[in-house]
Design a protein around this motif. Structure first.
Motif, short mmCIF file in Angstrom:
data_model
loop_
_atom_site.label_atom_id
_atom_site.label_comp_id
_atom_site.label_asym_id
_atom_site.label_seq_id
_atom_site.Cartn_x
_atom_site.Cartn_y
_atom_site.Cartn_z
N SER A 115 -0.80 0.13 -14.79
CA SER A 115 -0.07 0.14 -13.53
C SER A 115 -0.04 1.54 -12.92
O SER A 115 -0.23 1.72 -11.70
N ILE A 116 0.17 2.57 -13.76
CA ILE A 116 0.15 3.95 -13.25
C ILE A 116 -1.23 4.29 -12.71
O ILE A 116 -1.38 4.92 -11.65
N GLY A 117 -2.28 3.90 -13.45
CA GLY A 117 -3.65 4.15 -12.99
C GLY A 117 -3.91 3.50 -11.64
O GLY A 117 -4.52 4.12 -10.75
N LEU A 118 -3.42 2.25 -11.44
CA LEU A 118 -3.62 1.58 -10.16
C LEU A 118 -2.86 2.28 -9.03
O LEU A 118 -3.33 2.33 -7.89
N ALA A 119 -1.68 2.84 -9.36
CA ALA A 119 -0.92 3.58 -8.35
C ALA A 119 -1.69 4.81 -7.88
O ALA A 119 -1.77 5.11 -6.69
N TYR A 120 -2.28 5.53 -8.85
CA TYR A 120 -3.09 6.69 -8.47
C TYR A 120 -4.35 6.26 -7.71
O TYR A 120 -4.81 6.96 -6.79
N LEU A 121 -4.92 5.13 -8.09
CA LEU A 121 -6.10 4.63 -7.38
C LEU A 121 -5.74 4.26 -5.94
O LEU A 121 -6.50 4.55 -5.01
N LEU A 122 -4.56 3.66 -5.76
CA LEU A 122 -4.08 3.34 -4.42
C LEU A 122 -3.88 4.61 -3.61
O LEU A 122 -4.15 4.66 -2.40
N GLU A 175 0.83 -1.21 0.00
CA GLU A 175 0.00 0.00 0.00
C GLU A 175 0.86 1.26 0.00
O GLU A 175 0.53 2.28 0.61
N ASN A 176 1.97 1.18 -0.71
CA ASN A 176 2.89 2.31 -0.84
C ASN A 176 2.68 2.91 -2.22
O ASN A 176 3.31 2.53 -3.21
N SER A 177 1.76 3.88 -2.32
CA SER A 177 1.39 4.42 -3.62
C SER A 177 2.53 5.19 -4.28
O SER A 177 2.67 5.17 -5.51
N ALA A 178 3.36 5.88 -3.47
CA ALA A 178 4.45 6.68 -4.04
C ALA A 178 5.47 5.78 -4.74
O ALA A 178 5.89 6.06 -5.88
N LYS A 179 5.89 4.68 -4.07
CA LYS A 179 6.85 3.76 -4.68
C LYS A 179 6.24 3.02 -5.87
O LYS A 179 6.90 2.78 -6.88
N MET A 180 4.99 2.65 -5.73
CA MET A 180 4.33 1.97 -6.83
C MET A 180 4.29 2.86 -8.07
O MET A 180 4.54 2.42 -9.19
N LEU A 181 3.96 4.14 -7.87
CA LEU A 181 3.92 5.08 -8.99
C LEU A 181 5.30 5.25 -9.61
O LEU A 181 5.45 5.32 -10.83
N GLN A 182 6.34 5.27 -8.78
CA GLN A 182 7.71 5.44 -9.27
C GLN A 182 8.09 4.30 -10.22
O GLN A 182 8.59 4.54 -11.33
N TYR A 183 7.83 3.05 -9.81
CA TYR A 183 8.20 1.91 -10.65
C TYR A 183 7.26 1.77 -11.85
O TYR A 183 7.67 1.31 -12.92
#
Length: 663
Positions: free
Chosen positions: A207-214, A176-184
């Motif tokens: 994947s970017i969309g899911l990071a923003y959703l998170l 649940e780390n949206s910042a790191k997920m968005l980075q990768y």
């Protein structure tokens, strides 16, 4: 955010698969198979057939994978053996046979390392990581992903860099780390653009969309899912399209929009594979959406219908996810079904489901949980030679986990109690309203029945006279002389004209009863109205009719409605004066402030109080033997926003006044 946990892994794992071939392509390859020479080309052909069947028929895919592996072993072709180990592992992983799958992936890694097949090594490392991630063990998955990423970056393989970054993003999704997920995810997108492979671009946008959703930025998430969906239209990938509709649904705040996208996703998943993990997740969210929609409904019937729909979806998810071993989905569905059962008043069942949910949740997450990914990254940067990353585990005590679950359960029960209280209050208000409406409807039906009885009597008389006259003419034409014939024909014509006037009046009245019906207003000279009434004087009448309009006034209203009201008042006055010698009727128009008053006065015997009630009481129905009654005048006046009042005339007769707006 457990709702996203399984989504990205499935997506990124499938990215390593070859694209699904059409049935025509499979048939074409099967035709080539009997004549293919027994060499590496036959191994490749069997491999491609297995890959083509992978998403359509798992048994046939497994059958051809075994044949391909046997041929590779017979030929001693290690690259083909490693590729078939990866394929066999994917098939086992799809069936949740993790232990058997990892043996094949590790065998593929060893073989590819032996022959220095870089692409094969990268594929094997990612596959091993996928197995550990699928077993809810991201601590063991991440080192394999990072090892593969370093190798892919070293060899500048943008295709693999894109996919591996997506797998690492999936681990941060679990944390649940949206910042790191968005980075990768953004690194994955950059590599996808360089690779020039549309499928990589689409999955990176997902994947970017899911990071923003998170990160709870549903607007940006929806934008990226929409972009991915537009690109996917060119590939005709049903599975990915279904995923994107599912993600779009999660990004929508409106429950109705969420349901619309979930239904579109369901239609595609049903075509692709209704038992797929993503298809079950989609059904679970449909249950949640219908449950949330029911909370905003006050109508008991509609509310129950939505709750039954939600219950059906949750029950289906529980049955199928339990059989397939998808514990996360099963656990979430039980929690959702508990709230639905509580809303339906089935508290025992809701309690049992909630208890099972807490027990399952505790068994899943109370042993070893989240790990610090930042520590792994630092270890990778410091100790690049050994390529072994240390993971520090953060252990949560069973007591703390249990306490959190009990707090959640208490909060849920409090919410259920609040919902029940609100439902009770709403039901009481609704029942009171329904009782009032039923009483009003019953009274209205009685009034309408009485009115139509009067009307049918008034319409029957002139028609019966006409029929009798026609029969007389047909059966005994010589019975009447010419003078009597003319007399009866004149009377019948007059009766027919009166009948037509009555029907036109009824038509206008019926329009006034229609909702949203608006009369057509225009400027009308009062003299024009008086001329109309002058023409309606019955032939041979002994009653004197006079008009007075000294100011040459005008009114603004619907002409037909006002004429009908004035005609009915005039006709009633003529009827009242039948037995009055020297009968007189007088119409007068005068200005009174911002209104024009039209007054009719007669010197007849007057009318009774119960008849006057029809002008002021909507529940009163008064009719005469040959008229429609003052209730008709009342309704027509209301339709054009006129006021009609009555007061006795000075000479004992009747006096009615119509107040109309001037021009």
């Amino acid at each position: 955010m457990r709702i996203l946990k399984i989504l990205l892994l499935v997506c990124t794992f499938l990215n390593g698969n070859a694209q699904r071939s059409s049935l025509e392509a499979i048939d074409s390859m099967l035709l080539k198979l009997p004549g293919a020479p027994y060499d590496t080309n036959k191994v490749r052909l069997l491999y491609r057939i297995s890959k083509a069947y992978q998403d359509q028929d798992i048994e046939k895919s497994t059958q051809f994978a075994k044949q391909s592996m046997a041929a590779a072993k017979a030929l001693g072709w290690k690259k083909g053996m490693a590729a078939n180990d990866i394929l066999s592992g994917e098939l086992l992983l799809g069936a949740n046979k993790y232990d058997s799958a990892i043996l094949h992936f590790k065998a593929a890694y060893a073989t590819n390392t032996e022959i220095n097949n870089i692409n094969g090594i990268l594929s094997a490392l990612q596959s091993i990581g996928n197995v550990y991630y699928g077993q809810n063990n991201p601590n063991q998955a991440l080192p394999y992903y990072l090892n593969a990423l370093e190798m892919a970056e070293k060899h500048k393989n943008n295709d693999q860099i894109c996919r591996i970054n997506q797998n690492i993003a999936a681990v941060y999704l679990d944390q649940e780390n949206s910042a790191k997920m968005l980075q990768y995810s953004q690194r994955s997108y950059a590599a996808a653009i360089k690779s020039g492979i549309p499928e990589n671009t689409i999955t990176s946008l997902e994947s970017i969309g899911l990071a923003y959703l998170l990160g709870k930025d549903s607007t940006l998430a929806g934008d990226y899912f929409t972009r991915a969906l537009a690109l996917n239209e060119r590939t005709d990938d049903v599975y990915r399209k279904a995923n994107l509709y599912h993600y779009l649904a999660l990004a929508k705040k409106s429950v109705s929009e969420r349901i619309r996208y979930l239904l579109q996703a369901k239609e595609l998943f049903d075509t692709y594979n209704p038992e797929h993990a993503m298809a079950l997740s989609n059904l679970k969210h449909m249950g949640t959406a219908y449950r949330d929609s029911s909370m905003k409904i006050t109508d008991p019937a509609r509310k129950r219908k939505l709750l039954l729909q939600a219950e059906a979806y949750y029950e289906k998810v529980i049955a199928e996810s339990k059989a397939m071993g998808h514990i996360d989905t099963y656990n979430d569905a039980e929690s959702g079904l508990a709230t639905v059962r509580a809303a339906k008043g089935e508290y025992r069942s809701a309690y049992e489901l909630l208890y099972n949910y807490v027990q399952t949740y505790d068994s899943l997450y109370s042993q070893e949980t989240k790990n610090k990914i930042a520590t792994l990254e630092n270890a990778r940067e410091i100790d690049a030679r050994e390529k072994q990353l240390q993971i520090n585990k953060l252990a949560l005590s069973n007591a703390r986990r249990t306490r959190g679950a009990l707090i959640a359960g208490s909060a849920l029960l409090f919410i259920i109690g609040g919902l029940l209280f609100y439902q009770n209050q709403t039901r009481r208000k609704t029942n009171t309203t329904l009782l009032t409406l039923n009483n009003e409807l019953d009274e209205a039906n009685k009034i309408k029945t009485k009115f139509f009885g009067i009307l049918s009597h008034d319409l029957r008389s002139p028609i019966a006279n006409l029929i009798n006259y026609l029969h007389l003419q047909k059966e005994n034409p010589g019975l009447l002389d010419e003078q009597k014939k003319q007399y009866y024909q004149k009377n019948l014509a007059t009766s027919a004209e009166n009948l037509l006037d009555t029907m036109e009046t009824m038509l206008l009245w019926s329009k006034s009863q229609m909702e949203r019906f608006a009369p057509e207003k225009k400027i009308i000279p009062v003299d024009q109205l008086f001329e109309y009434l002058q023409k309606q004087i019955p032939a041979g009448s002994q009653v004197s009719l006079s008009f007075q309009n000294t100011g040459q006034l005008f009114v603004s209203t619907d002409e037909d409605y006002l004429k009908t009201i004035m005609y009915n008042l005039t006709a009633n006055a003529f009827k009242a004066l039948r037995s009055t010698p020297d009968g007189q009727i007088r119409w007068e128009a005068r200005q009174n402030g911002n209104q024009v008053l039209l007054t009719i006065t007669d010197n007849g015997p007057g009318i009774r109080q119960e008849q006057i009630n029809a002008l002021y009481n909507e529940n009163a129905v008064v009719g005469t033997k040959h008229g429609l009654g003052l209730h008709l005048i009342r309704d027509l006046a209301k339709a054009i926003q006129c006021n009609i009042s009555f007061h006795p005339a000075a000479n004992g007769g009747a006096c009615f006044t119509i107040a109309v707006r001037p021009s």
